[in-house]
Scaffold this motif. Structure first.
Motif, PDB file in Angstrom:
ATOM      1  N   GLY A 174       4.183  14.210  12.689  1.00 34.31           N
ATOM      2  CA  GLY A 174       4.515  14.128  11.274  1.00 34.31           C
ATOM      3  C   GLY A 174       4.062  15.373  10.539  1.00 34.31           C
ATOM      4  O   GLY A 174       3.470  16.289  11.135  1.00 34.31           O
ATOM      5  N   HIS A 191      -5.581   8.600   6.976  1.00 35.68           N
ATOM      6  CA  HIS A 191      -4.929   9.318   5.891  1.00 35.68           C
ATOM      7  C   HIS A 191      -5.209  10.810   6.041  1.00 35.68           C
ATOM      8  O   HIS A 191      -5.835  11.239   7.016  1.00 35.68           O
ATOM      9  N   ARG A 209      -3.285  11.731   1.029  1.00 35.10           N
ATOM     10  CA  ARG A 209      -1.944  11.251   1.371  1.00 35.10           C
ATOM     11  C   ARG A 209      -2.039  10.220   2.501  1.00 35.10           C
ATOM     12  O   ARG A 209      -2.947  10.265   3.318  1.00 35.10           O
ATOM     13  N   ASP A 210      -1.053   9.330   2.553  1.00 33.12           N
ATOM     14  CA  ASP A 210      -0.972   8.431   3.699  1.00 33.12           C
ATOM     15  C   ASP A 210      -0.135   9.104   4.792  1.00 33.12           C
ATOM     16  O   ASP A 210       0.319  10.238   4.637  1.00 33.12           O
ATOM     17  N   GLU A 212       2.777   8.683   5.696  1.00 35.67           N
ATOM     18  CA  GLU A 212       4.161   8.958   5.289  1.00 35.67           C
ATOM     19  C   GLU A 212       4.217  10.026   4.206  1.00 35.67           C
ATOM     20  O   GLU A 212       5.264  10.243   3.600  1.00 35.67           O
ATOM     21  N   ASN A 213       3.102  10.680   3.923  1.00 34.18           N
ATOM     22  CA  ASN A 213       3.014  11.770   2.961  1.00 34.18           C
ATOM     23  C   ASN A 213       3.059  11.291   1.512  1.00 34.18           C
ATOM     24  O   ASN A 213       3.294  12.076   0.599  1.00 34.18           O
ATOM     25  N   HIS A 214       2.832  10.008   1.283  1.00 31.14           N
ATOM     26  CA  HIS A 214       2.760   9.487  -0.076  1.00 31.14           C
ATOM     27  C   HIS A 214       1.349   9.691  -0.625  1.00 31.14           C
ATOM     28  O   HIS A 214       0.360   9.454   0.069  1.00 31.14           O
TER      29      HIS A 214
END
Length: 406
Positions: A174, A191, A209-210, A212-214
């Motif tokens: 990722g 994270h 960020r998590d 998933e990049n949130h």
């Protein structure tokens, strides 16, 4: 006592025999296949040992020639040549070697797994797994589960999971994206702590960020982030005005600034954060005449004065000792509670505080290892016994020194 470590006429693949010298020999030092009922602590492809398989991995910065030395067997093997090296970051069993051709992933073949109330000690065949190629690779960071390699011009970090590396695969899992700058992304509790750009190329703030990049935590000021360290309390980042501590509790992340003391005006900020792995105390050189000590548990900085400039410093983490190397080549112990020097021992030739090849200092639970680039040596120091030199190892080069097996 000075020792010249023996040159063994063996291949690199034989290193597990050295690193597991005290292991049960009934297996013939062969990897034991997984039984039908997998025992507690089993790791595929690895041999479990009764004690830590500690060693030293040393590099020549200009050529990238490296060597593995077993601290148990007092014997060495060639670990390969990587070419000119910019930096080396260790994450568990892996050494991430940043070169002009990318980041080389080297499995050191020795590591420890902490199960809380007990430890497991493993060894396997050391080997080069592969390379990570991305534009202008900068800071490499890991937490024993994931590794993040930051691209300064790309403004993102490529993520690589340990479970893939353990299986021999260097595959990107990722990306964490920010913006182009001299920054870093640090894996932490599933994270990623990411710096974001400030003025010019420097970092200005920090986000969490998590996977998933949130963004789950944003806008934490940290201008000029220059180093980080992972402690049992949380992750600490060095900022121009102090430290930023990121913590996690039941999936929730928080940030806390630990400012420098008000009376410390004019003293340069810490540009490195060194410590014994797993401890909650950090140290760094501070200007021309002192050391910064950070007690993360107490959220306090202490400035420790020294008679001469210091080129390297690291905290033992017992609230009693900070080790520092002065420009005169002497190793010192300072008490962070009193500020007093409690031991001093000459170790190296006089040094320049502006030299490119600063000696590296590594600390574990009982010893410190001081690299001597000029003398091609590594000194093993008993820091609890007045900085007694326990052993000295002659090595091909000691520009970069890592302690493996931790």
């Amino acid at each position: 006592m000075q020792r010249t470590t023996p040159k063994l006429p063996i291949l690199l693949l034989s290193l597990p025999l050295l690193l597991s010298a005290c292991a049960d020999t009934s297996t013939g030092n062969q990897t034991t296949p997984a039984p039908e009922t997998t025992p507690h602590g089993y790791v595929a492809g690895a041999q479990e040992n009764p004690e830590p398989q500690n060693g030293l991995l040393t590099f020549d910065r200009e050529t990238g020639k490296s060597q593995l030395l077993s601290l148990l067997a007092d014997a060495t093997v060639d670990a390969g040549t990587f070419g000119p090296i910019d930096a080396v970051q260790q994450d568990g069993r892996y050494a991430l070697v940043t070169t002009q051709d990318g980041v080389k992933v080297f499995d050191t073949g020795a590591w420890t797994v902490d199960h809380g109330d007990h430890m497991h000690y493993y060894s396997s065949e050391p080997r080069l797994l592969g390379s990570i190629t991305l534009p202008d690779a900068g800071v490499v960071a890991g937490d024993g589960k994931s590794v993040a390699v930051f691209s300064e011009t790309g403004g993102y970090a490529s993520i690589y999971k340990h479970k893939d590396l353990d299986a021999g695969q260097v595959v990107e899992s990722g990306r964490i994206t920010t913006t182009p700058h001299t920054g870093r992304v640090i894996p932490y509790e599933g994270h990623f702590i990411a710096t974001t750009a400030g003025e010019g190329a420097a970092s200005g703030a920090v986000e969490v960020r998590d996977a998933e990049n949130h963004t789950v935590l944003s806008g934490q000021p940290c201008v000029g982030s220059s180093a980080h360290a992972t402690t049992r309390v949380g992750v600490v980042l060095a900022c121009n005005d102090g430290a930023l501590l990121i913590t996690e509790d039941d999936g929730k992340f928080a940030a806390e600034k630990i400012p420098y003391p008000a009376k410390a005006g004019g003293i340069p900020p810490a540009r490195s954060l060194e410590h014994r792995p797993g401890s909650n105390e950090l140290a760094a050189p501070a200007g021309d005449g002192g050391i910064w000590h950070l007690n993360v548990s107490k959220r306090t900085w202490t400035y420790l004065k020294t008679a001469a400039p210091v080129v390297a410093a690291s905290a033992v983490g017992d609230t009693k000792r900070v080790l520092a190397l002065g420009v005169d080549g002497s190793l010192m112990t300072l008490n962070p509670a009193t500020g007093k020097m409690t031991a001093k021992a000459p170790m190296l030739r006089p040094l320049s505080a502006t030299a490119d090849n600063i000696p590296q200092l590594r600390i574990d639970t009982s010893r410190a290892y001081l690299g001597d680039p000029a003398g091609s040596k590594v000194h093993e120091i008993d820091y609890a016994d007045g900085l007694r030199a326990a052993r000295t190892f002659n090595v091909p080069a000691a520009d970069i020194v890592l302690e493996t097996g931790l």
